[in-house]
Design a protein around this motif. Structure first.
Motif, short mmCIF file in Angstrom:
data_model
loop_
_atom_site.label_atom_id
_atom_site.label_comp_id
_atom_site.label_asym_id
_atom_site.label_seq_id
_atom_site.Cartn_x
_atom_site.Cartn_y
_atom_site.Cartn_z
N ILE A 6 -6.86 -1.74 -9.92
CA ILE A 6 -6.55 -0.64 -9.00
C ILE A 6 -5.83 0.52 -9.71
CG2 ILE A 6 -5.24 -0.04 -6.91
CD1 ILE A 6 -5.91 -2.96 -5.95
N PRO A 7 -4.75 0.26 -10.48
CA PRO A 7 -4.11 1.39 -11.17
C PRO A 7 -5.05 2.09 -12.16
CG PRO A 7 -2.69 -0.54 -11.23
CD PRO A 7 -4.01 -0.99 -10.71
N LEU A 45 0.84 -1.20 0.00
CA LEU A 45 0.00 0.00 0.00
C LEU A 45 0.87 1.25 0.00
CD1 LEU A 45 -3.05 0.94 0.32
CD2 LEU A 45 -2.42 1.40 2.65
N LEU A 88 -7.61 1.97 -2.69
CA LEU A 88 -6.61 1.66 -1.66
C LEU A 88 -7.09 0.51 -0.78
CD1 LEU A 88 -5.44 5.26 -0.59
CD2 LEU A 88 -4.35 3.70 -2.18
N LEU A 138 -7.06 9.62 0.53
CA LEU A 138 -6.29 9.08 1.66
C LEU A 138 -7.07 9.22 2.97
CD1 LEU A 138 -2.68 10.31 0.82
CD2 LEU A 138 -3.43 7.94 1.02
N LEU A 179 -5.55 -8.21 -2.76
CA LEU A 179 -4.88 -8.53 -4.02
C LEU A 179 -4.83 -10.03 -4.30
CD1 LEU A 179 -1.77 -6.16 -4.23
CD2 LEU A 179 -3.70 -6.26 -5.78
N LEU A 206 1.65 -1.92 -12.39
CA LEU A 206 1.22 -3.27 -12.78
C LEU A 206 2.30 -4.29 -12.46
CD1 LEU A 206 -0.65 -2.68 -16.17
CD2 LEU A 206 -1.62 -3.57 -14.07
N ILE A 250 -11.26 2.58 7.35
CA ILE A 250 -10.65 1.59 8.23
C ILE A 250 -11.34 1.60 9.59
CG2 ILE A 250 -8.55 1.08 9.57
CD1 ILE A 250 -6.94 2.05 7.18
N PHE A 251 -11.65 2.82 10.05
CA PHE A 251 -12.25 2.94 11.38
C PHE A 251 -13.78 2.86 11.35
CE2 PHE A 251 -8.03 4.70 11.99
CZ PHE A 251 -7.64 3.98 13.11
N TYR A 303 -9.76 6.69 3.04
CA TYR A 303 -9.23 5.34 3.33
C TYR A 303 -9.08 5.15 4.84
CZ TYR A 303 -5.79 1.63 3.83
OH TYR A 303 -5.13 0.49 4.23
N VAL A 304 -8.49 6.14 5.50
CA VAL A 304 -8.29 6.03 6.95
C VAL A 304 -9.65 5.98 7.66
CG1 VAL A 304 -7.32 7.17 8.99
CG2 VAL A 304 -6.04 7.16 6.86
N PHE A 355 3.24 5.15 -15.12
CA PHE A 355 2.59 4.77 -13.85
C PHE A 355 1.93 3.40 -13.97
CE2 PHE A 355 -1.60 4.66 -11.69
CZ PHE A 355 -1.14 4.52 -10.39
N ILE A 359 -6.34 -2.96 -2.18
CA ILE A 359 -4.96 -3.49 -2.12
C ILE A 359 -4.85 -4.62 -1.10
CG2 ILE A 359 -2.57 -2.86 -1.47
CD1 ILE A 359 -2.72 -0.73 -3.36
N HIS A 360 -5.71 -4.56 -0.07
CA HIS A 360 -5.67 -5.61 0.95
C HIS A 360 -6.19 -6.95 0.40
CE1 HIS A 360 -4.54 -2.94 4.21
NE2 HIS A 360 -5.38 -2.06 3.69
N ALA A 413 -5.06 -6.42 -9.25
CA ALA A 413 -3.79 -5.77 -9.54
C ALA A 413 -3.87 -4.93 -10.82
CB ALA A 413 -2.70 -6.82 -9.69
N MET A 414 -4.77 -5.28 -11.74
CA MET A 414 -4.94 -4.50 -12.96
C MET A 414 -5.98 -3.41 -12.76
SD MET A 414 -4.77 -7.66 -15.51
CE MET A 414 -4.96 -7.09 -17.12
N LEU A 443 2.31 -4.60 -8.55
CA LEU A 443 1.15 -5.26 -7.94
C LEU A 443 0.96 -6.70 -8.42
CD1 LEU A 443 -1.50 -2.35 -7.96
CD2 LEU A 443 -0.19 -3.18 -6.02
#
Lengths: 167, 493
Positions: free
Chosen positions: B390-391, A101, B218, B419, B224, A132, B426-427, B422-423, A127, B221-222, B387-388, A135
């Motif tokens: 997210i970007p 992350l 974001l 950001l 993936l 890619l 989480i909470f 995202y935080v 980017f 990502i957890h 993985a594809m 990740l």
């Protein structure tokens, strides 16, 4: 009792501080006195107060949850070694800001910073390619191919179909 | 009447509009189905990309995406046990067990037809109720709008998550963000921290893209490494007898969906859960036990969440208040196109209302066609690795936020909100109340000050106004009951 997330008391404390800041900023808009009851700052003052009360409530709830958590642990499994303080800031960072992350956030920041100097096509291609590869844990050739095709498609669709300005 | 019909048929007769609705619905099904992409995210980005378009074309596309997206979430809920959208959470309860029994095709077919039935009932209610409510809403005073806005925010705060305090905090935070900039009445700067740039405020689309695009990316990502399991899909068209059997239930749950969807701040997710609960309590002999592949458990949420789409448009078009997060974003779209959602919309721009009704009906019919076709291709697309994905979400978010004003500063703000979102996620803070707070905050500020000005800035006089006018009194009682109920359940918890 709220669901316990590591670092919750820290976060709720920060939100309380932030809410205090909002309240102070709102007070500066309205100023003292009853004339301020329908001034530009009246409603923000109310919002600041609501934020402060709710964040302090959350801080109280989460601190209580943190205090009760070790007790439950002690009663259920006395043979196991004690767990680390689950609400510590370090546990929070480890759990919710893992390396992939942080690297991805760094890539995004880098992307945004080079958008101006490099232009949309090069910065986006770069980017996409780097993120890619990272990740997907490898596959450089297919990642490069996907990045080139995706950048071309995105550029074409947004430039010619949506007709928007690209950086 | 002839005018109404021509406005209604506009999306049907103009090939470009027809194409927009169809393309939007098709894209919406995939957007709703791919975990990690959401309708709110898509519509937020679309606003910034379509604001130079003609208003009908932009709305046609967004309406299609909205309808398709609400339905699309069910596909992955059935096939992969991963709800593609929050409104499909309840669908997974019985949809996935059906797929595990080898009835994935039947479940998708049934959910498609039931979604269309629910969607059409929702639009029917919108078309019949909104004009009446809109006329009635012309009598609303600023104090009434203020009370309704508080009601909406309280509802969304309490229903959007487990914690009422978090919901209230999020809604208030959203309202504060919405107030950043110059006060429209006195031109005083508010929450600008002395920055000239902030005098113009923070564009809500930038915040929406950050909260729904970047924050969600974001979070993904957890996950993936999560790999979905593939299901066998065949026999898509459901049996006629099955459809007839569940028709009464689908009508009941559609009505639940419309009512819940019409409450300011609630959307398809809550409607689907209410409907599922209703089906569970009202069905004496389900086809199978609930949770083990009961058709009733699939029909109820699928009709309700699509009916909630029509319901969500009711407060948006009649009161200018969003029914859910997507309509909150769509209010932004209407404002960008110079329209003013609210009771005057029916007076000044009735063509927009009837055009949207026509587009919604058309989108539901497109749903029927696209929903029953191309499922094998669909099953491959939804397995697109995170993985594809997210970007790509990040790139789209950057384009969307930059396209608004061609300013890189907006991109930085969008990332900052992403950001922060995202935080907060989480909470356990929900993003919906923040967005609704952003939309409703400035409205509440304006109506509160108008209400105060109308009584000479005297609080007791405002209190008397609230209890001496029947409509205000009713709203006040409703508000007090809601507060009482919320705090009682909070205390019990």
């Amino acid at each position: 009792m709220p669901q316990h997330t590591p670092g919750s008391p820290w976060m709720m404390g920060l939100l309380s501080l932030f809410s205090g800041g909002v309240l102070y900023a709102a007070y500066q808009i309205s100023g003292p006195g009853i004339e301020g009851i329908s001034s530009a700052g009246a409603f923000p003052l109310g919002l600041g107060a609501i934020m402060l009360v709710s964040s302090i409530t959350l801080l109280f709830q989460h601190s209580r949850a943190r205090l009760t958590a070790p007790k439950q642990h002690a009663t259920t499994s006395t043979d196991e070694p004690p767990q680390p303080q689950s609400s510590s800031l370090i546990s929070f960072i480890r759990l919710y800001f893992p390396l992939p992350l942080l690297v991805f956030i760094a890539l995004v920041l880098g992307y945004v910073l080079v958008l101006g100097p490099l232009g949309f096509v090069w910065s986006t291609g770069l980017f996409l390619c780097v993120s890619l590869i990272y990740l997907r844990r490898g596959y450089p050739m297919s990642s490069l191919l996907i990045a080139v095709i995706a950048t071309g498609l995105i550029y074409g669709v947004f430039k010619w179909i949506f007709q928007v300005y690209l950086p | 009447m002839p005018d109404t019909l021509s406005y209604f048929l506009m999306a049907w007769t103009d090939p470009s509009l027809l194409g927009m609705v169809a393309a939007g619905t098709f894209a919406g099904i995939y957007i709703g189905a791919i975990p990690g992409l959401s309708v709110t995210m898509a519509v937020s980005i679309l606003i910034s990309l379509t604001f130079t378009w003609e208003v009908n074309q932009a709305l046609a596309l967004m309406v299609g995406v909205f309808c398709g997206g609400v339905y699309g979430g069910s596909r992955t809920a059935i096939l992969l046990n991963i709800p593609g959208a929050p409104s499909a959470v309840a669908t997974a309860f019985d949809g996935y067990p059906l797929a595990k029994r080898g009835e994935a095709g039947q479940a998708i077919g049934l959910s498609t037809i039931m979604s269309v039935i629910g969607g059409l009932i929702g639009v029917g209610v919108l078309a019949s109720v909104a004009p009446v409510l809109s006329e009635f809403a012309l009598q609303f005073a600023p104090r009434d709008y203020f009370l309704i806005a508080i009601l909406g925010l309280l509802l969304v705060s309490s229903l959007a998550g487990a914690s009422l305090a978090k919901g209230i905090f999020a809604a208030a935070l959203g309202a504060v963000i919405g107030l950043v900039g110059m006060d429209p009445i006195t031109a005083e700067p508010r929450f600008t921290l002395g920055s000239m740039q902030l005098l113009g405020g923070i564009h809500y689309v930038v915040v929406m893209i950050g909260l729904f695009g970047v924050a969600e990316a974001l979070m993904q990502i957890h996950q993936l490494k999560v790999k979905p399991t593939r299901q066998q899909v065949d026999h898509i068209l459901p049996r006629w007898a099955l459809l007839l059997k569940f028709l009464p239930l689908s009508i009941r749950t559609s009505l639940i969906g419309v009512v819940v969807g019409a409450l300011p701040g609630t959307g398809g997710d809550i409607a689907a859960l209410f409907a599922y609960d209703h089906a569970k309590r009202s069905t004496r002999n389900p086809s199978r036990p609930f949770g083990e592949g009961a058709y009733e458990g699939l029909v109820a949420p699928e009709t309700a969440n699509n009916a909630a789409v029509g319901g969500a448009f009711v407060p948006m078009l009649t009161l200018g208040m969003p029914g859910d997060a997507v309509t909150a974003v769509m209010i932004g779209a209407l404002i960008i196109h110079g329209l003013n959602p609210g009771p005057m919309l029916m007076v000044t721009s009735p063509h927009i209302f009837w055009f949207m009704v026509g587009a919604l009906v058309l989108a539901n019919l497109c749903l029927l066609v696209f929903g029953l076709m191309g499922i094998k291709l669909f099953a491959k697309v939804v397995e697109l690795p995170k993985a594809m994905l997210i970007p790509l979400i990040l790139v789209l978010s950057v384009i969307g936020s930059y396209a608004l004003n061609s300013r890189l500063d907006d991109v930085y703000w969008m990332l900052g909100f992403g950001l922060a979102g995202y935080v907060l996620k989480i909470f356990g803070f929900q993003m919906g109340p923040i967005i609704l707070g952003m939309i409703l905050g400035p409205l509440m500020d304006k109506t509160y000050r108008q209400a105060m000005a109308s009584v000479g800035n005297q609080l007791p006089a405002l209190g008397w106004d609230l209890i001496s006018h029947p409509l205000s009194l009713m709203l006040l009682i409703g508000l007090l009951l809601l507060i009482l109920n919320r705090f009682r359940s909070w205390h019990k918890a």
